[in-house]
Design a protein around this motif. Sequence first.
Motif, short mmCIF file in Angstrom:
data_model
loop_
_atom_site.label_atom_id
_atom_site.label_comp_id
_atom_site.label_asym_id
_atom_site.label_seq_id
_atom_site.Cartn_x
_atom_site.Cartn_y
_atom_site.Cartn_z
N ASP A 39 -45.53 -76.31 67.96
CA ASP A 39 -44.24 -75.61 67.84
C ASP A 39 -43.28 -75.87 68.85
N ARG A 40 -43.96 -76.28 70.32
CA ARG A 40 -43.03 -76.40 71.45
C ARG A 40 -42.87 -78.16 71.54
N TYR A 41 -43.70 -78.90 71.24
CA TYR A 41 -43.75 -80.56 71.58
C TYR A 41 -43.99 -81.41 70.10
N GLY A 42 -44.09 -80.63 69.17
CA GLY A 42 -43.95 -81.48 67.85
C GLY A 42 -45.35 -81.60 67.18
N ARG A 43 -45.26 -81.32 65.66
CA ARG A 43 -46.43 -81.48 65.06
C ARG A 43 -47.24 -82.75 64.87
N ASP A 99 -30.97 -78.26 53.03
CA ASP A 99 -30.20 -78.97 52.04
C ASP A 99 -30.36 -80.14 51.81
N ALA A 100 -30.64 -81.31 53.07
CA ALA A 100 -30.90 -82.43 52.71
C ALA A 100 -32.50 -82.56 52.03
N VAL A 101 -33.10 -81.68 52.24
CA VAL A 101 -34.60 -82.05 51.55
C VAL A 101 -34.36 -81.70 50.23
N GLU A 102 -33.53 -80.66 49.82
CA GLU A 102 -33.50 -80.47 48.25
C GLU A 102 -32.68 -81.34 47.69
N THR A 103 -31.64 -82.08 48.35
CA THR A 103 -30.68 -82.99 47.66
C THR A 103 -31.45 -84.44 47.47
N ILE A 104 -32.10 -84.86 48.74
CA ILE A 104 -32.98 -86.01 48.46
C ILE A 104 -34.06 -85.92 47.29
N GLY A 105 -34.60 -84.91 47.22
CA GLY A 105 -35.58 -84.79 46.10
C GLY A 105 -37.02 -85.17 46.39
N PHE A 106 -37.70 -85.50 45.37
CA PHE A 106 -39.12 -86.04 45.66
C PHE A 106 -39.09 -87.50 45.09
N GLY A 107 -39.72 -88.26 46.11
CA GLY A 107 -39.84 -89.73 45.69
C GLY A 107 -41.09 -90.41 46.39
N THR A 114 -45.64 -79.43 54.24
CA THR A 114 -44.80 -78.42 53.69
C THR A 114 -43.15 -78.44 54.13
N GLU A 115 -42.92 -78.92 55.39
CA GLU A 115 -41.66 -79.21 55.91
C GLU A 115 -40.87 -80.19 55.20
N PHE A 116 -41.58 -81.23 54.53
CA PHE A 116 -40.89 -82.27 54.02
C PHE A 116 -40.81 -82.01 52.49
N LEU A 117 -41.33 -81.06 51.89
CA LEU A 117 -41.67 -81.13 50.47
C LEU A 117 -40.18 -80.11 50.06
N GLU A 134 -41.93 -87.43 62.56
CA GLU A 134 -41.80 -86.08 63.20
C GLU A 134 -41.17 -85.27 62.09
N SER A 135 -41.55 -84.10 61.73
CA SER A 135 -40.97 -83.10 60.94
C SER A 135 -39.40 -83.02 61.49
N ALA A 136 -38.67 -83.25 60.57
CA ALA A 136 -37.06 -83.17 60.85
C ALA A 136 -36.59 -81.82 61.09
N ARG A 137 -37.32 -80.51 60.35
CA ARG A 137 -37.07 -79.54 60.66
C ARG A 137 -37.45 -78.99 62.15
N PHE A 138 -38.44 -79.55 62.79
CA PHE A 138 -38.99 -79.43 64.33
C PHE A 138 -37.88 -79.93 65.11
N ASN A 139 -37.35 -81.30 64.68
CA ASN A 139 -36.29 -82.15 65.47
C ASN A 139 -35.27 -81.23 65.87
N VAL A 140 -34.72 -80.55 64.68
CA VAL A 140 -33.42 -80.17 64.84
C VAL A 140 -33.51 -78.68 65.44
N SER A 141 -34.61 -78.14 65.39
CA SER A 141 -35.00 -76.87 66.24
C SER A 141 -34.93 -77.11 67.55
N THR A 142 -35.14 -78.33 68.08
CA THR A 142 -35.28 -78.62 69.45
C THR A 142 -33.87 -79.12 69.87
N GLY A 143 -32.89 -79.23 69.17
CA GLY A 143 -31.63 -79.91 69.34
C GLY A 143 -31.74 -81.52 69.42
N ASN A 144 -32.72 -82.11 68.81
CA ASN A 144 -32.74 -83.64 68.60
C ASN A 144 -32.23 -83.84 67.13
N THR A 145 -30.70 -83.48 67.01
CA THR A 145 -30.26 -83.65 65.59
C THR A 145 -30.45 -85.15 65.14
#
Length: 494
Positions: free
Chosen positions: A109-113, A36-44, A162-165, A224-235
């Motif tokens: 996938d375990r420690y970060g892109r 939701d956040a990625v889509e709301t922020i948009g491209f910039g 890919t995970e930020f676009l 670091e990818s926000a998608r990866f961070n939330v998947s590890t609990g680092n919200t």
Amino acid sequence: MARKQTEPIAIISLRRLSMRIPEPQPQESKTFTVEDAVETIGFGRFHIALFLIMGSTGVVEAMEIMLLAVVSPVIRCEWQLENWQVALVTTMVFFGYMVSSILFGLLADRYGRWKILLISFVWGSYFSLLTSFAPSYIWFVFLRTMVGCGVSGHAQGLIIKTEFLPTKYRGYMLPLSQVFWLTGSLLVIGLASVVVPTIGWRWLIRVASIPGIILIVAFRFIPESARFNVSTGNTQAALATLESIAKMNRSFMPEGKLVEPILEKRGRFADLLDAKYLRTTLQIWVIWLGISFAYYGIILASAELLERDLVCGSKLKSKSTVVEAGGHLEETQSPCYCHMFAPSDYQTMIISTIGEIALNPLNMLGINFLGRRLTLSITMGCTALFFLLLNICTSSAGLTGFLFTLRALVAANFNTIYIYTAEVYPTTTRALGMGTSGSLCRIGAMVAPFISQVLMSASFLGALCLFSSVCAICAISAFTLPIETKGRALQQIK
């Protein structure tokens, strides 16, 4: 007696009124996800910086891979190598790539892109510089194998992009990354035409290492990818990253609280072969293997065609070399074909390399309107056809045209399969899915040198038919893929 008139009596029932203030009903708090956040922020502006820095990983990868094509004729002469020895160099590079690609995908996938991307660049740059000091053929092969290990981690740059676009921009921005691969290829060919004839191939490798060193410094500007961070609990880290992107883009965040499930099971091979993804994974592996086989096959075949003019049958099996013995010049037969690239050969390589971007506009239109599967099927089918057309005996301009078209097609194939693989898997296995695909595709890259540099010398038509058949199989596999990712949001969990 007159009856007394009775007045109507209004009876009012009084109820006991409560003076207490009613308790407010609890309202559900708003929440949002990273998607939701990625889509709301948009491209910039952030995404432009992301595109330039992460895209430049393609420049470095292209330079390291294309070095093999421009250096092979030189080391063949310097160390008097036979065909299989020249082919072994490329094969070992891709062997290192194959072994490390799965490992880097698992770790990412375990420690970060971001961490894995940084480690792979430091590793690759270090061993690339060491290669320029290789004292012998054996050392050269070993050090280039180590470079292949490092290059395998560069795919994490594509995953971060890919995970930020936002969804609607992925089909346009990711194919444009081919510009960076093209830039790297042209850069190393241009450098080779100037550096190799003057100060030698060792200095070419040293100069080619500079972009990778510069990028190591530039990575600090990409989070670091926000998608990866939330998947590890680092919200909190994910939220800080998204807020920073919104600020840089002069946009805004969704209202509410960032909520994503913590994904404890990440980077598991079992998830790739889960019933939901089993067929997709197997077909993706076949396609990756075939595309890599065709791509590196045509790159190495281009060098062979320029060296030997195999199309019209004027291949040379041996070359007379002049050696000095006892003060006299003697002519001997060398089992090695030693021929340095002429300026016209570099020019032909540059023209055919430019072909890699020729189909980009059509490729982007196909990806976004026809879908990933159909587009890939069409371009793979055309690749199979043009491999057969390469057998036609034609002029130098005609050969250049065929090579140009083939490079355009194989580059379009790579574009599409990279996008599809990054989109089809969930966050928990995205890097592993890309890593295993990249690893298995190197089997095709390992076999390609022996077809392009050994079999092609013995049976030109046989080699072309083999390339064409593999591409046809990949076209069928692409057409029958069970999942279409066009317009599909990136999945967080399977």
